[in-house]
Design a protein around this motif. Sequence first.
Motif, PDB file in Angstrom:
ATOM      1  N   VAL A 191       5.414  -6.462  -4.265  1.00  0.00           N
ATOM      2  CA  VAL A 191       4.727  -7.044  -3.118  1.00  0.00           C
ATOM      3  C   VAL A 191       4.010  -5.983  -2.278  1.00  0.00           C
ATOM      4  N   VAL A 192       4.604  -4.794  -2.141  1.00  0.00           N
ATOM      5  CA  VAL A 192       3.947  -3.733  -1.361  1.00  0.00           C
ATOM      6  C   VAL A 192       2.635  -3.323  -2.026  1.00  0.00           C
ATOM      7  N   ASP A 193       2.663  -3.125  -3.333  1.00  0.00           N
ATOM      8  CA  ASP A 193       1.457  -2.714  -4.044  1.00  0.00           C
ATOM      9  C   ASP A 193       0.361  -3.766  -3.910  1.00  0.00           C
ATOM     10  N   VAL A 194       0.756  -5.032  -3.965  1.00  0.00           N
ATOM     11  CA  VAL A 194      -0.215  -6.120  -3.832  1.00  0.00           C
ATOM     12  C   VAL A 194      -0.871  -6.084  -2.460  1.00  0.00           C
ATOM     13  N   TYR A 195      -0.068  -5.913  -1.411  1.00  0.00           N
ATOM     14  CA  TYR A 195      -0.630  -5.935  -0.064  1.00  0.00           C
ATOM     15  C   TYR A 195      -1.393  -4.657   0.270  1.00  0.00           C
ATOM     16  N   VAL A 196      -1.025  -3.535  -0.308  1.00  0.00           N
ATOM     17  CA  VAL A 196      -1.835  -2.328  -0.134  1.00  0.00           C
ATOM     18  C   VAL A 196      -3.215  -2.543  -0.760  1.00  0.00           C
ATOM     19  N   ARG A 197      -3.263  -3.219  -1.902  1.00  0.00           N
ATOM     20  CA  ARG A 197      -4.565  -3.536  -2.505  1.00  0.00           C
ATOM     21  C   ARG A 197      -5.399  -4.415  -1.584  1.00  0.00           C
ATOM     22  N   TYR A 198      -4.742  -5.382  -0.944  1.00  0.00           N
ATOM     23  CA  TYR A 198      -5.467  -6.230   0.004  1.00  0.00           C
ATOM     24  C   TYR A 198      -6.057  -5.388   1.142  1.00  0.00           C
ATOM     25  N   LEU A 199      -5.262  -4.454   1.682  1.00  0.00           N
ATOM     26  CA  LEU A 199      -5.738  -3.618   2.787  1.00  0.00           C
ATOM     27  C   LEU A 199      -6.880  -2.716   2.342  1.00  0.00           C
ATOM     28  N   ARG A 200      -6.764  -2.157   1.136  1.00  0.00           N
ATOM     29  CA  ARG A 200      -7.845  -1.315   0.618  1.00  0.00           C
ATOM     30  C   ARG A 200      -9.139  -2.108   0.501  1.00  0.00           C
ATOM     31  N   ARG A 201      -9.013  -3.337   0.035  1.00  0.00           N
ATOM     32  CA  ARG A 201     -10.196  -4.174  -0.152  1.00  0.00           C
ATOM     33  C   ARG A 201     -10.844  -4.518   1.193  1.00  0.00           C
ATOM     34  N   LYS A 202     -10.032  -4.769   2.208  1.00  0.00           N
ATOM     35  CA  LYS A 202     -10.568  -5.225   3.493  1.00  0.00           C
ATOM     36  C   LYS A 202     -10.925  -4.081   4.449  1.00  0.00           C
ATOM     37  N   LEU A 203     -10.131  -2.992   4.422  1.00  0.00           N
ATOM     38  CA  LEU A 203     -10.302  -1.926   5.404  1.00  0.00           C
ATOM     39  C   LEU A 203     -10.917  -0.658   4.826  1.00  0.00           C
ATOM     40  N   GLY A 204     -10.868  -0.508   3.509  1.00  0.00           N
ATOM     41  CA  GLY A 204     -11.423   0.685   2.888  1.00  0.00           C
ATOM     42  C   GLY A 204     -10.402   1.414   2.046  1.00  0.00           C
ATOM     43  N   ALA A 205     -10.748   1.647   0.790  1.00  0.00           N
ATOM     44  CA  ALA A 205      -9.798   2.251  -0.149  1.00  0.00           C
ATOM     45  C   ALA A 205      -9.416   3.668   0.244  1.00  0.00           C
ATOM     46  N   ASP A 206     -10.303   4.383   0.942  1.00  0.00           N
ATOM     47  CA  ASP A 206     -10.020   5.798   1.232  1.00  0.00           C
ATOM     48  C   ASP A 206      -8.970   5.981   2.311  1.00  0.00           C
ATOM     49  N   TYR A 207      -8.575   4.907   3.001  1.00  0.00           N
ATOM     50  CA  TYR A 207      -7.546   5.042   4.034  1.00  0.00           C
ATOM     51  C   TYR A 207      -6.143   5.178   3.447  1.00  0.00           C
ATOM     52  N   PHE A 208      -5.902   4.541   2.312  1.00  0.00           N
ATOM     53  CA  PHE A 208      -4.534   4.394   1.815  1.00  0.00           C
ATOM     54  C   PHE A 208      -4.367   5.153   0.506  1.00  0.00           C
ATOM     55  N   GLU A 209      -3.712   6.301   0.598  1.00  0.00           N
ATOM     56  CA  GLU A 209      -3.510   7.165  -0.568  1.00  0.00           C
ATOM     57  C   GLU A 209      -2.222   6.797  -1.296  1.00  0.00           C
ATOM     58  N   THR A 210      -2.279   6.812  -2.614  1.00  0.00           N
ATOM     59  CA  THR A 210      -1.079   6.671  -3.426  1.00  0.00           C
ATOM     60  C   THR A 210      -0.482   8.056  -3.668  1.00  0.00           C
ATOM     61  N   VAL A 211       0.784   8.217  -3.350  1.00  0.00           N
ATOM     62  CA  VAL A 211       1.487   9.465  -3.605  1.00  0.00           C
ATOM     63  C   VAL A 211       2.455   9.185  -4.753  1.00  0.00           C
ATOM     64  N   ARG A 212       2.117   9.646  -5.920  1.00  0.00           N
ATOM     65  CA  ARG A 212       2.843   9.266  -7.131  1.00  0.00           C
ATOM     66  C   ARG A 212       4.341   9.563  -7.037  1.00  0.00           C
ATOM     67  N   GLY A 213       5.106   8.567  -7.399  1.00  0.00           N
ATOM     68  CA  GLY A 213       6.558   8.711  -7.386  1.00  0.00           C
ATOM     69  C   GLY A 213       7.193   8.625  -6.021  1.00  0.00           C
ATOM     70  N   MET A 214       6.362   8.473  -4.973  1.00  0.00           N
ATOM     71  CA  MET A 214       6.916   8.482  -3.627  1.00  0.00           C
ATOM     72  C   MET A 214       6.518   7.247  -2.801  1.00  0.00           C
ATOM     73  N   GLY A 215       5.251   6.863  -2.845  1.00  0.00           N
ATOM     74  CA  GLY A 215       4.826   5.718  -2.055  1.00  0.00           C
ATOM     75  C   GLY A 215       3.369   5.814  -1.656  1.00  0.00           C
ATOM     76  N   TYR A 216       3.103   5.561  -0.383  1.00  0.00           N
ATOM     77  CA  TYR A 216       1.727   5.541   0.119  1.00  0.00           C
ATOM     78  C   TYR A 216       1.631   6.328   1.427  1.00  0.00           C
ATOM     79  N   ARG A 217       0.409   6.739   1.748  1.00  0.00           N
ATOM     80  CA  ARG A 217       0.166   7.493   2.979  1.00  0.00           C
ATOM     81  C   ARG A 217      -1.162   7.069   3.567  1.00  0.00           C
ATOM     82  N   LEU A 218      -1.207   6.942   4.913  1.00  0.00           N
ATOM     83  CA  LEU A 218      -2.469   6.724   5.596  1.00  0.00           C
ATOM     84  C   LEU A 218      -3.204   8.036   5.660  1.00  0.00           C
ATOM     85  N   ALA A 219      -4.311   8.114   4.951  1.00  0.00           N
ATOM     86  CA  ALA A 219      -5.015   9.409   4.800  1.00  0.00           C
ATOM     87  C   ALA A 219      -5.652   9.840   6.105  1.00  0.00           C
TER      88      ALA A 219
END
Length: 219
Positions: A191-219
């Motif tokens: 569910v987190v991955d799905v909603y991060v995709r929604y945010l990237r689509r609406k607010l901009g993909a460059d805001y939300f970084e994927t940190v492999r093996g750890m999670g996400y970060r607001l760039a």
Amino acid sequence: MSQVLIIEDEPRIASFIAKGLRAAGFTTLVEPSGEAGVQLAVSEPVDLVLLDVGLPDIDGFEVLARLRGQGVTVPVIMLTARSSVADRVAGLQSGADDYVPKPFAFEELLARIHLRLRPEPAGDPAGVLTHRDLSLDLRTRRANVGGRSVDLTGREFTLAEVFLRNPGQVLSREQLLSGAWGYDFDPGSNVVDVYVRYLRRKLGADYFETVRGMGYRLA
């Protein structure tokens, strides 16, 4: 001590919620009528409203519309047996902060209440979180990016709020689940991955970084 107004016409449910909230350190007001509930929310020092949809006089959607129309800005969590997507969307678009279908676990409801009553960030009297050219107005529940207003669902807004409260910090999926949903999902849920995709689509993909093996970060 926070005070919760419970607008619920089913005595058993209202008593169950009120008893649990008092045990958790809240004070409560209980009102079975929508009309009287509106008056209490306007006249009493209420910090949060739990609002049933199926009331005997006016329904919860009308109660919510009247509250917002009279300037009541406290969080409103709708409680209802109506669990269709259309009903949830109607509640959130009418100004509800959350929508909990019945039956529910009290622990989940309590977690959502605590989430909605979190204090605003220190030094932010306007209730607006900003990062680069992205901003969230916590009072109106509106998002703005690059001067453009963006419509977010209630859940999308809450997840974006978690990110903006922790800029530059790597947030695990578990932290995001706890912060945005207020309770734990199945660890295997995406569910987190799905909603991060929604945010990237609406607010901009460059805001939300994927940190492999750890999670996400607001760039």
